[in-house]
Design a protein around this motif. Structure first.
Motif: not given
Length: 457
Positions: A163-174, A429-440, A447-450
């Motif tokens: 539940x915590x993750x769904x809430x912070x995703x809403x704040x960060x992504x949406x 960014x760190x994510x781009x260095x690790x996986x190539x994408x700037x965003x999740x 992504x469902x909370x965007x």
């Protein structure tokens, strides 16, 4: 050609982290942890060695299981005293361009609305180099410190975490659209109210009606680390984690965990390589095998058995002081780090004793070091990467700073010569260095909370 190996330093804002007792070594500088210069010099050293990041562990309680009190932990500086790791990160970021920062924060004791702001702030200040190691806690002392009688049951903590993750995703992504900040000086419009939305969350544990206080940061959501490899922890990792930290154990056990997490990620619609796995390791590197062995023998003279038992007792949830040296230890149903208990059972057998445990604690921890020349250690890392499927290693410190000097000066060139380590950082960014994408990616549940449907998700 070998796979590219990634390296993180694994440390904590304290004196004694994993290898208990080594702070007493005359060349160790970990007691300088309260000095900002210590951390900025540390960051520059790691960046010189092209480390992907520094992974900060943290606890918000004390190790008081051994003997029923914290005396052994205090005597041996076993992760106490311990300072807030987030506060040194901006200074370390200011003296580096590429080094990433994974910081442990316990969501059980962090108010999600304020925590989301703190992580967005760190993402801004580091230029998109922040990661969050998601933990749910394992110390009853931490629960009591904030007014609880004790910590919640292991699996219940993960239910709260979902539940915590769904809430912070809403704040960060949406909450804020990408183009919400207009910064129109002539028109007097800084942020367009039509592109910023309130978050309405009402769940079993949390209720929030607010907009996120921060404008979108470079990564929005920090890179997500997770360190649980229990059955419930693996499911959580497959759902949320971009990087998983596994404690060292036998290669076949690590491979089984890696394969299982990636299989579950695929079942959830994610790509297998969306999850990077880092194995905890302790290295003692020399120019030759004999030099490394000599260094190991020197280090082990400073290891503390009492401090090691105090650390193990808390992380395993078992008071070893109650048992004689060869008395069988009853593990029972631990509410501490369940994956640690499972790993210990695999390595020491189902009937372990204090003697068996101490035999593994050659440097003051349950993690036996890999000792050898740079050539031997390089080959060991490559074999683990190729056979067990791990992407990199979290390297715990022994005697600092020389343990990382040895990695930078001896091991990194050897890995580069074998084509298993980068020769320059990638931009981004760190994510781009690790996986190539700037965003999740769109396959991640965040992504469902965007966008405008954030409160319908």
């Amino acid at each position: 050609m070998p796979r590219e190996i990634r390296l993180n330093a694994f440390d904590m804002n304290c004196v004694g982290h994993i290898q208990q007792g080594l702070w007493t070594h005359p060349r160790d500088q970990s007691s300088r942890y309260t000095e900002l210069q210590y951390w900025t010099d540390y960051a520059k050293k790691l960046e010189r060695g092209l480390f992907d990041g520094i992974f900060f562990a943290d606890v918000v309680g004390v190790y008081d299981v051994y003997g029923g009190n914290a005396d052994a932990a205090l005597r041996g500086a076993v992760q106490v005293p311990v300072n807030d790791p987030t506060l040194v990160i901006p200074a370390m970021a200011a003296v580096t361009r590429h080094l990433g920062f994974g910081v442990t924060a316990n969501l059980t004791y962090e108010q999600p609305f304020l925590f989301a702001r703190r992580m967005s702030t760190l993402d801004h200040l580091t230029g998109g180099r922040i990661g969050w190691n998601i933990v749910t806690g394992y110390l009853d002392s931490a629960a009591r410190a904030i007014g609880m009688d004790g910590q919640n049951a292991h699996d219940d903590r993960y239910d709260l975490a979902d539940e915590y993750m769904s809430l912070v995703y809403k704040l960060w992504e949406g909450s804020w659209d990408d183009d919400a900040v207009v910064n129109d000086r002539a028109g007097g419009l800084y942020a367009d109210p039509a592109r910023v939305r309130m978050i309405h969350h009402c769940g079993p544990q949390y209720k929030v009606d607010a907009m996120h206080l921060c404008a979108p940061s470079p990564q929005r959501t920090p890179v997500l680390y997770q360190a649980g490899s229990s059955t419930r922890g693996r499911r959580f990792a497959a759902t949320h984690a971009e990087c998983v930290f596994i404690n060292g154990q036998k290669m076949e056990g690590v491979k089984e965990i890696v394969d299982d997490i990636r299989r579950q990620a695929l079942q959830l619609g994610r790509a297998a390589d969306d999850v990077k796995v880092f194995l905890g390791a302790t290295l003692i590197v020399g120019r030759t095998d004999s030099e490394a062995r000599e260094k190991f023998e020197e280090y082990r003279r400073y290891a503390s058995s009492e401090a090691a038992l105090a650390h193990a007792a808390a992380s395993l949830g078992i008071d070893f002081a109650r048992y004689d040296l060869d008395e069988p230890i009853e593990t029972g149903k631990s509410q501490a780090i369940v994956s640690n208990v499972e790993a210990m059972t695999r390595s020491a057998g189902p009937q372990w004793t204090r003697r068996k445990l101490l035999e593994q604690m050659v440097l003051g921890s349950r993690q036996a070091p890999w000792v050898g020349s740079a050539q031997r250690i390089a080959q060991t890392l490559i074999e683990w990467s190729e056979t067990a499927g791990v992407d990199g290693f979290n390297l715990s410190r022994t005697v600092v700073p020389e343990c990382f000097d040895d990695v930078v000066e001896l091991l990194v060139p050897e890995l580069q010569a074998r084509g298993a380590y980068k020769r320059a950082y990638r931009e981004g960014t760190l994510r781009e260095k690790l996986s190539g994408g700037a965003r999740l990616p769109a396959s991640h549940m965040a992504a469902r909370y965007r966008g405008a449907r954030v409160n319908d998700a």
